[in-house]
Design a protein around this motif. Structure first.
Motif, PDB file in Angstrom:
ATOM      1  N   LEU A  58      41.191   0.959   2.589  1.00 43.48           N
ATOM      2  CA  LEU A  58      42.432   0.901   1.738  1.00 43.48           C
ATOM      3  C   LEU A  58      42.355   1.869   0.374  1.00 43.48           C
ATOM      4  N   ALA A  59      41.102   2.056   0.000  1.00 44.51           N
ATOM      5  CA  ALA A  59      40.540   2.667  -1.251  1.00 44.51           C
ATOM      6  C   ALA A  59      39.910   3.827  -1.043  1.00 44.51           C
ATOM      7  N   GLY A  60      39.634   4.147   0.399  1.00 43.30           N
ATOM      8  CA  GLY A  60      39.108   5.456   0.811  1.00 43.30           C
ATOM      9  C   GLY A  60      37.841   5.628   0.688  1.00 43.30           C
ATOM     10  N   ASN A  61      37.011   4.583   0.551  1.00 42.14           N
ATOM     11  CA  ASN A  61      35.512   4.527   0.368  1.00 42.14           C
ATOM     12  C   ASN A  61      34.812   4.533   1.846  1.00 42.14           C
ATOM     13  N   ALA A  62      35.503   4.151   2.730  1.00 48.20           N
ATOM     14  CA  ALA A  62      34.838   4.105   4.227  1.00 48.20           C
ATOM     15  C   ALA A  62      36.227   4.146   5.117  1.00 48.20           C
ATOM     16  N   MET A  63      35.808   5.186   6.195  1.00 48.25           N
ATOM     17  CA  MET A  63      36.551   5.278   6.940  1.00 48.25           C
ATOM     18  C   MET A  63      36.401   4.778   8.380  1.00 48.25           C
ATOM     19  N   PRO A  64      37.147   3.641   8.747  1.00 47.32           N
ATOM     20  CA  PRO A  64      36.868   3.022   9.995  1.00 47.32           C
ATOM     21  C   PRO A  64      36.694   3.959  11.138  1.00 47.32           C
ATOM     22  N   LYS A  65      36.116   3.542  12.198  1.00 50.64           N
ATOM     23  CA  LYS A  65      35.899   4.240  13.356  1.00 50.64           C
ATOM     24  C   LYS A  65      37.182   4.526  14.054  1.00 50.64           C
ATOM     25  N   GLY A  66      37.308   5.858  14.657  1.00 48.75           N
ATOM     26  CA  GLY A  66      38.691   6.068  15.019  1.00 48.75           C
ATOM     27  C   GLY A  66      39.676   6.908  13.970  1.00 48.75           C
ATOM     28  N   ALA A  67      39.249   6.560  12.916  1.00 53.30           N
ATOM     29  CA  ALA A  67      40.264   7.206  11.750  1.00 53.30           C
ATOM     30  C   ALA A  67      39.841   8.905  11.702  1.00 53.30           C
ATOM     31  N   ASP A  68      40.899   9.550  11.768  1.00 50.34           N
ATOM     32  CA  ASP A  68      40.648  11.025  11.360  1.00 50.34           C
ATOM     33  C   ASP A  68      41.424  11.545  10.591  1.00 50.34           C
ATOM     34  N   PRO A  69      40.900  11.488   9.245  1.00 52.93           N
ATOM     35  CA  PRO A  69      41.838  11.720   8.084  1.00 52.93           C
ATOM     36  C   PRO A  69      42.076  13.385   7.917  1.00 52.93           C
ATOM     37  N   LEU A  70      43.377  13.630   7.605  1.00 49.03           N
ATOM     38  CA  LEU A  70      43.848  14.817   7.524  1.00 49.03           C
ATOM     39  C   LEU A  70      45.032  14.902   6.591  1.00 49.03           C
ATOM     40  N   ALA A  71      45.180  16.159   6.077  1.00 48.72           N
ATOM     41  CA  ALA A  71      46.392  16.593   5.159  1.00 48.72           C
ATOM     42  C   ALA A  71      47.353  17.393   5.588  1.00 48.72           C
ATOM     43  N   MET A  72      48.581  16.818   5.909  1.00 48.35           N
ATOM     44  CA  MET A  72      49.458  17.864   6.823  1.00 48.35           C
ATOM     45  C   MET A  72      49.958  18.872   5.897  1.00 48.35           C
ATOM     46  N   VAL A  73      50.173  19.796   6.779  1.00 49.54           N
ATOM     47  CA  VAL A  73      50.751  21.061   5.925  1.00 49.54           C
ATOM     48  C   VAL A  73      52.384  21.235   6.110  1.00 49.54           C
ATOM     49  N   TYR A  74      53.052  21.551   5.027  1.00 48.14           N
ATOM     50  CA  TYR A  74      54.543  21.661   5.121  1.00 48.14           C
ATOM     51  C   TYR A  74      54.991  22.403   4.088  1.00 48.14           C
ATOM     52  N   ALA A  75      56.366  23.008   4.027  1.00 45.34           N
ATOM     53  CA  ALA A  75      56.733  23.710   2.777  1.00 45.34           C
ATOM     54  C   ALA A  75      58.242  23.105   2.540  1.00 45.34           C
ATOM     55  N   GLY A  76      58.909  23.664   1.706  1.00 43.55           N
ATOM     56  CA  GLY A  76      60.289  22.884   1.476  1.00 43.55           C
ATOM     57  C   GLY A  76      61.192  23.742   0.502  1.00 43.55           C
ATOM     58  N   HIS A  77      62.280  23.271   0.413  1.00 42.78           N
ATOM     59  CA  HIS A  77      63.181  23.448  -0.785  1.00 42.78           C
ATOM     60  C   HIS A  77      63.303  22.366  -1.707  1.00 42.78           C
ATOM     61  N   GLN A  78      62.613  22.796  -3.009  1.00 41.05           N
ATOM     62  CA  GLN A  78      62.890  21.723  -3.864  1.00 41.05           C
ATOM     63  C   GLN A  78      63.927  21.910  -4.918  1.00 41.05           C
ATOM     64  N   PHE A  79      65.207  21.095  -4.881  1.00 43.49           N
ATOM     65  CA  PHE A  79      66.096  21.440  -5.907  1.00 43.49           C
ATOM     66  C   PHE A  79      66.544  22.796  -5.498  1.00 43.49           C
ATOM     67  N   GLY A  80      66.586  23.271  -4.261  1.00 43.16           N
ATOM     68  CA  GLY A  80      67.373  24.468  -3.852  1.00 43.16           C
ATOM     69  C   GLY A  80      66.358  25.524  -4.053  1.00 43.16           C
ATOM     70  N   GLY A  81      65.349  25.487  -4.547  1.00 46.83           N
ATOM     71  CA  GLY A  81      64.498  26.469  -4.547  1.00 46.83           C
ATOM     72  C   GLY A  81      63.002  26.618  -3.406  1.00 46.83           C
ATOM     73  N   ARG A  90      48.401  14.616  -2.031  1.00 42.62           N
ATOM     74  CA  ARG A  90      47.456  13.567  -2.497  1.00 42.62           C
ATOM     75  C   ARG A  90      47.589  12.222  -1.741  1.00 42.62           C
ATOM     76  N   ALA A  91      47.832  12.854  -0.154  1.00 42.60           N
ATOM     77  CA  ALA A  91      47.923  12.114   0.686  1.00 42.60           C
ATOM     78  C   ALA A  91      47.124  12.304   2.018  1.00 42.60           C
ATOM     79  N   LEU A  92      46.606  11.262   2.733  1.00 41.21           N
ATOM     80  CA  LEU A  92      45.885  11.663   4.173  1.00 41.21           C
ATOM     81  C   LEU A  92      46.293  10.695   5.075  1.00 41.21           C
TER      82      LEU A  92
END
Ligand code: AMP
Ligand code: MG
Length: 481
Positions: A58-81, A90-92
């Motif tokens: 939960l603290a990111g210190n050890a990944m259990p077997k089977g976990a495959d941590p990754l950061a997803m890519v996306y874009a977006g309109h923020q307040f219309g921009g 900041r998430a995995l």
């Protein structure tokens, strides 16, 4: 060491969808909360989450077997921009369990962090934990909170604050912004792959339709229409309805500067960064429609027909949003008023009265359902500027009920199921955050416990119903990122 049976369907998608990334270590983690009920629902051994090895995960210190941590890519309109590249800064995503994404949020920098530190302060973690779990108990589709831990390292915001990580559970973390990313990059192959993935995972019935993309789009629209009506039913103001915070599976996601309306005002806004009132309580349907229009655009290259037919298909689907939203909204407010069918005219009168008297949104309905017990009749009347206005409204209400022909017991049952007594009142959430920032999680845990049964009157919990004292009123909320 694992007791978590991870599946990694997202990690099996092509490389362009994410970047593999390990979490940053936490020097001295401790548990804040573990959601045993949710663990059980997911088939995760709660004892594991409470253990040292669980804490390490939960603290990111050890990944259990089977976990495959990754950061997803996306874009977006923020307040219309338009922001052409956002992504999990900041998430995995660790993997999926029982079909649900398990994500650490606050676990350190990723290639998508831009200027950010990839960390989370304990305050926003507490807010997300309390509010997302409260929304679930209220009956609103939402991401969930499996656990919250401290990291043992401070983060620098306006001041130094304890760092924390929340483990978020979601049907998936795919957003309108994920589709927009591939649309903007003219990557039709990836768009098709993403759509196929989402259809298989969240809208399998669309597969059988003549045009699966159109059916999938219609499904997203239907779920958003329902979701926004439910937000409004409880006075919830999301605060950052950017396209990157609009999840295609139809759950509420990203509890940043969200808040619950107290004094009724359809144009109410809390977020410090929403100066224009773009995401005010009453504007949320238009904003969802705007986001869904962006999704339509992003799907256009894979719609599978000529341009005119595509545009027409998207527009026809979008028209359904307004129709579906209005139906849900009116139904939900009929339930709140104890009516067996919507009464648009009386609903309008009610909103006008509530606005004119700046009536507390939640108390209005929660006293209404208890009008015949204790002193709730008086307390209901006291919500108004003058007693005669309350009497006038109550007379109109009795008339509306009579007209609808509903039996008193049935009306009572509708209100009891639709009008919570407890919501995460902004000042209570704030108090839990303040205490949590000094390492005292008792207020958070107590608030969380009460909010597990929002519709039931609970012993010694009266203060959780009450409106803030003048000095406790939360005027503004902040992302805190
Ligand atoms: P949000 O406003 O939380 O929806 O976040 C918008 C974008 O900013 C997302 O791409 C986040 O990953 C990113 N972001 C927010 N906070 C941080 C942070 N502390 N460090 C890195 N990226 C962040
Ligand atoms: Mg976000």
């Amino acid at each position: 060491m694992t007791s978590i049976p991870f599946n990694n369907s997202y990690a099996a998608l092509p490389d362009v969808f994410y970047t593999k990334q390990s979490p940053a270590p936490s020097p001295d983690p401790t548990h804040i909360m573990v959601n045993d009920d949710l663990a059980a629902e997911l088939g995760i051994d709660a004892a594991f989450l409470h253990s040292d090895t669980g804490l390490a995960m939960l603290a990111g210190n050890a990944m259990p077997k089977g976990a495959d941590p990754l950061a997803m890519v996306y874009a977006g309109h923020q307040f219309g921009g338009w922001s052409p590249q956002l992504g999990d800064g900041r998430a995995l995503l660790l993997g999926e369990v029982s079909g649900y994404d398990i994500q650490l949020k606050g676990s350190g920098r990723t290639p998508y962090s831009r200027g950010g530190d990839g960390k989370a302060a304990v305050g926003p973690v507490i807010r997300e934990y309390i509010v997302s779990e409260a929304m679930h108990a209220l009956g609103v589709p939402t991401t969930r909170a499996l656990a919250a831990v401290t990291t043992g390292a401070d983060v620098i915001r306006e001041t130094r604050l304890p760092g924390a990580i929340i483990t978020r559970v979601a049907k998936s973390h795919i957003r309108v912004g994920t589709f927009q990313y591939f649309y903007a990059n003219n990557d039709k192959t990836a768009l098709q792959t993403l759509a196929d993935y989402v259809i298989d995972r969240h809208y399998p019935e669309a597969r059988k339709a003549e045009n699966p993309i159109q059916a999938f789009y219609a499904g997203v629209i239907a779920r958003q229409a329902k979701l926004i009506a439910l937000w409004m039913k409880f006075g919830f103001i999301h605060g950052v309805m950017n396209t990157d915070n609009c999840q295609v599976a139809g759950e509420t996601i990203d509890y940043g500067p969200c808040a619950f309306m107290d004094a009724f005002d359809p144009m109410k806004v809390f977020s410090s960064i929403d100066g224009q009132g773009r995401y005010a309580w009453g504007r949320q349907p238009q904003m969802a429609h705007w986001n869904l229009t962006r999704l339509g655009e992003a799907l256009s290259p894979i719609w599978g027909s000529d341009e005119d037919t595509t545009v027409e298909g998207i527009e026809t689907s979008l028209e359904n949003f307004g129709v579906a939203f209005t139906a849900h909204f009116q139904n939900e407010f009929a339930l709140k008023l104890g009516l067996n069918a919507p009464n648009a005219q009386f609903q309008e009168i009610t909103f006008q009265t509530m606005t004119a008297h700046a009536v507390d949104f939640t108390l209005f309905f929660s006293h209404l359902r208890r009008l015949n017990t204790d002193d709730h009749r008086t307390r209901f009347t006291d919500l108004f500027n003058d007693k005669s206005a309350a009497d006038t409204w109550l007379a109109q209400w009795h008339e509306a009920k009579k007209e609808s022909g509903i039996a008193p017991d049935d009306s009572q049952a509708l209100m009891d199921a639709a009008n919570p007594i407890y919501i995460p009142r902004n000042h209570r959430v704030e108090a839990a955050i303040q205490a949590g920032t000094t390492g005292d999680y008792a207020p958070m845990r107590r608030l969380n416990r009460i909010l597990q049964n929002p519709y039931e009157q609970q012993k010694d919990a009266d203060k959780y119903e009450e409106v803030p004292k003048p000095e406790e009123v939360v005027q503004q909320t902040f992302c805190g990122t």
